[in-house]
Design a protein around this motif. Structure first.
Motif, PDB file in Angstrom:
ATOM      1  N   GLY A 157     -12.111  31.977   3.162  1.00  0.00           N
ATOM      2  CA  GLY A 157     -11.207  31.114   2.418  1.00  0.00           C
ATOM      3  C   GLY A 157     -11.863  30.420   1.246  1.00  0.00           C
ATOM      4  O   GLY A 157     -12.748  30.971   0.580  1.00  0.00           O
ATOM      5  N   LYS A 158     -11.458  29.179   1.014  1.00  0.00           N
ATOM      6  CA  LYS A 158     -11.967  28.404  -0.120  1.00  0.00           C
ATOM      7  C   LYS A 158     -11.962  26.925   0.263  1.00  0.00           C
ATOM      8  O   LYS A 158     -11.042  26.442   0.912  1.00  0.00           O
ATOM      9  N   ILE A 173     -16.279  26.004  -3.372  1.00  0.00           N
ATOM     10  CA  ILE A 173     -17.229  26.973  -2.815  1.00  0.00           C
ATOM     11  C   ILE A 173     -16.461  28.171  -2.267  1.00  0.00           C
ATOM     12  O   ILE A 173     -15.341  28.041  -1.766  1.00  0.00           O
ATOM     13  N   GLN A 174     -17.072  29.324  -2.397  1.00  0.00           N
ATOM     14  CA  GLN A 174     -16.493  30.590  -1.976  1.00  0.00           C
ATOM     15  C   GLN A 174     -17.187  31.062  -0.700  1.00  0.00           C
ATOM     16  O   GLN A 174     -18.216  30.518  -0.298  1.00  0.00           O
ATOM     17  N   PRO A 175     -16.619  32.081  -0.038  1.00  0.00           N
ATOM     18  CA  PRO A 175     -17.272  32.595   1.172  1.00  0.00           C
ATOM     19  C   PRO A 175     -18.730  32.974   0.929  1.00  0.00           C
ATOM     20  O   PRO A 175     -19.094  33.467  -0.137  1.00  0.00           O
ATOM     21  N   LYS A 176     -19.563  32.683   1.926  1.00  0.00           N
ATOM     22  CA  LYS A 176     -21.005  32.944   1.904  1.00  0.00           C
ATOM     23  C   LYS A 176     -21.745  32.042   0.923  1.00  0.00           C
ATOM     24  O   LYS A 176     -22.843  32.372   0.477  1.00  0.00           O
ATOM     25  N   GLU A 177     -21.115  30.900   0.582  1.00  0.00           N
ATOM     26  CA  GLU A 177     -21.776  29.896  -0.239  1.00  0.00           C
ATOM     27  C   GLU A 177     -21.922  28.610   0.557  1.00  0.00           C
ATOM     28  O   GLU A 177     -21.164  28.341   1.492  1.00  0.00           O
ATOM     29  N   THR A 189     -25.188  20.737  -5.129  1.00  0.00           N
ATOM     30  CA  THR A 189     -25.598  22.120  -5.354  1.00  0.00           C
ATOM     31  C   THR A 189     -24.649  23.049  -4.622  1.00  0.00           C
ATOM     32  O   THR A 189     -24.161  22.733  -3.539  1.00  0.00           O
ATOM     33  N   VAL A 190     -24.378  24.196  -5.238  1.00  0.00           N
ATOM     34  CA  VAL A 190     -23.615  25.266  -4.596  1.00  0.00           C
ATOM     35  C   VAL A 190     -24.423  26.540  -4.777  1.00  0.00           C
ATOM     36  O   VAL A 190     -24.676  26.962  -5.908  1.00  0.00           O
ATOM     37  N   ALA A 191     -24.821  27.145  -3.660  1.00  0.00           N
ATOM     38  CA  ALA A 191     -25.685  28.322  -3.724  1.00  0.00           C
ATOM     39  C   ALA A 191     -25.335  29.257  -2.579  1.00  0.00           C
ATOM     40  O   ALA A 191     -24.671  28.848  -1.610  1.00  0.00           O
ATOM     41  N   PRO A 192     -25.774  30.516  -2.660  1.00  0.00           N
ATOM     42  CA  PRO A 192     -25.522  31.448  -1.556  1.00  0.00           C
ATOM     43  C   PRO A 192     -26.073  30.913  -0.235  1.00  0.00           C
ATOM     44  O   PRO A 192     -27.148  30.331  -0.195  1.00  0.00           O
ATOM     45  N   THR A 193     -25.315  31.107   0.817  1.00  0.00           N
ATOM     46  CA  THR A 193     -25.747  30.667   2.136  1.00  0.00           C
ATOM     47  C   THR A 193     -26.957  31.481   2.576  1.00  0.00           C
ATOM     48  O   THR A 193     -26.985  32.710   2.429  1.00  0.00           O
ATOM     49  N   GLU A 202     -30.883  38.433  -8.076  1.00  0.00           N
ATOM     50  CA  GLU A 202     -29.925  37.946  -9.058  1.00  0.00           C
ATOM     51  C   GLU A 202     -29.072  36.800  -8.511  1.00  0.00           C
ATOM     52  O   GLU A 202     -27.867  36.744  -8.713  1.00  0.00           O
ATOM     53  N   MET A 203     -29.727  35.864  -7.855  1.00  0.00           N
ATOM     54  CA  MET A 203     -29.007  34.740  -7.270  1.00  0.00           C
ATOM     55  C   MET A 203     -28.612  33.740  -8.342  1.00  0.00           C
ATOM     56  O   MET A 203     -29.391  33.417  -9.238  1.00  0.00           O
ATOM     57  N   SER A 204     -27.389  33.232  -8.248  1.00  0.00           N
ATOM     58  CA  SER A 204     -26.942  32.171  -9.148  1.00  0.00           C
ATOM     59  C   SER A 204     -26.517  30.972  -8.309  1.00  0.00           C
ATOM     60  O   SER A 204     -26.181  31.103  -7.132  1.00  0.00           O
ATOM     61  N   ALA A 205     -26.533  29.792  -8.931  1.00  0.00           N
ATOM     62  CA  ALA A 205     -26.181  28.572  -8.210  1.00  0.00           C
ATOM     63  C   ALA A 205     -25.627  27.548  -9.184  1.00  0.00           C
ATOM     64  O   ALA A 205     -25.853  27.624 -10.392  1.00  0.00           O
TER      65      ALA A 205
END
Length: 276
Positions: A157-158, A173-177, A189-193, A202-205
């Motif tokens: 979800g979101k 935040i989106q799934p897996k964040e 901060t919002v980053a990949p889980t 190529e990670m972005s945050a």
């Protein structure tokens, strides 16, 4: 004396005393009955007051007092009236007011919990945790609170995360964040889980903080991107402000070097060096 009137023999002293005692006894009996009636009315009034109080307490508990769930010794699974499912981690507490669910489905969390929220576009589900809010329409996510650190891991979800101390700022935040304040209300901060098999390719945050000491800001960047940053010791207390959205670490470090008028070198794939 009229001879036609009947003769009444006067009472003897003993008879007069007995009659007097009888009268006194009747008076006392009458007074006792009056006192009993008063006591009975008083007891009835007290009983009615007690019943009213008990009824008020029961009504308050049923219709007003919030439901409080506490995972004392083990994880606790809860199903709310809207069919949302919550698993409280050991030591966590969830407060749900009797108005739930209403226009907004508000719950108040202390500690950690996983939420599986039933979908409703008309009735957003809001988790209040300290000064933070996680607002969803239908999703699966986890809230983790450790000391001053507040994290939200999103699985499905979101989720929109906001801080009541900064009402104009919010983060989607989106799934897996994962959203994290890194232990400070001044940081977002919002980053990949991160998982055990996480790959940094190529990670972005998204990062946001204002007037932070360079040494503290770089620690947050290191933790977010899992890199190492070397910088001049005499610039540790230089102030820096960052607001970057979906930025790669190379781009972010380039912006920092320009802001501080420093040169930047990438000594290897995981190490950056700022220098005069």
């Amino acid at each position: 004396m009229n001879n036609n009137e009947p003769y009444v023999e006067p009472l003897t002293p003993q008879e007069a005393e007995e009659d007097w005692l009888a009268i006194i006894a009747r008076i006392r009996a009458h007074e006792v009955k009056k006192r009993k009636r008063k006591i009975s009315r008083f007891v009835s009034a007290i009983a009615a007051s007690i019943l009213l109080l008990i009824g008020t307490i029961i009504t308050y508990r049923i219709y007003v007092l919030p439901d409080i769930y506490f995972a004392k010794d083990n994880d606790l699974a809860i199903t709310l009236k809207d069919n949302s499912h919550i698993t409280l981690s050991k030591g966590a507490k969830l407060t749900v007011y009797k108005t739930f669910p209403s226009d907004t489905r508000d719950v108040f969390l202390e500690g950690n919990a996983v939420f599986t929220v039933s979908k409703s576009k008309e009735h957003p589900f809001i988790v209040h945790a300290g000064s933070y809010e996680a607002k969803v329409l239908g999703t699966v996510f986890k809230v983790v609170q450790t000391g001053a650190t507040f994290n939200v891991d999103l699985y499905e979800g979101k989720v929109q995360v906001s801080n009541s101390t900064k009402p104009t700022e919010s983060y989607i935040i989106q799934p897996k964040e994962t959203f994290s304040n890194m232990g400070s209300n001044q940081v977002a901060t919002v980053a990949p889980t991160v998982h055990d098999d996480f790959k940094k390719k190529e990670m972005s945050a998204t990062l946001a903080f204002t007037d932070f000491y360079l040494q503290d800001a770089l620690k947050i960047i290191e933790r977010t991107y899992r890199v190492k940053i070397i910088f001049p010791a005499d610039r540790a207390t230089s102030k820096i402000s960052i607001l970057s959205k979906d930025a790669m670490v190379d781009q972010l470090m380039e912006n920092i070097s320009i802001q501080l008028n420093l040169n930047i070198k990438k000594t290897n794939v995981n190490t950056f060096k700022l220098e005069e």
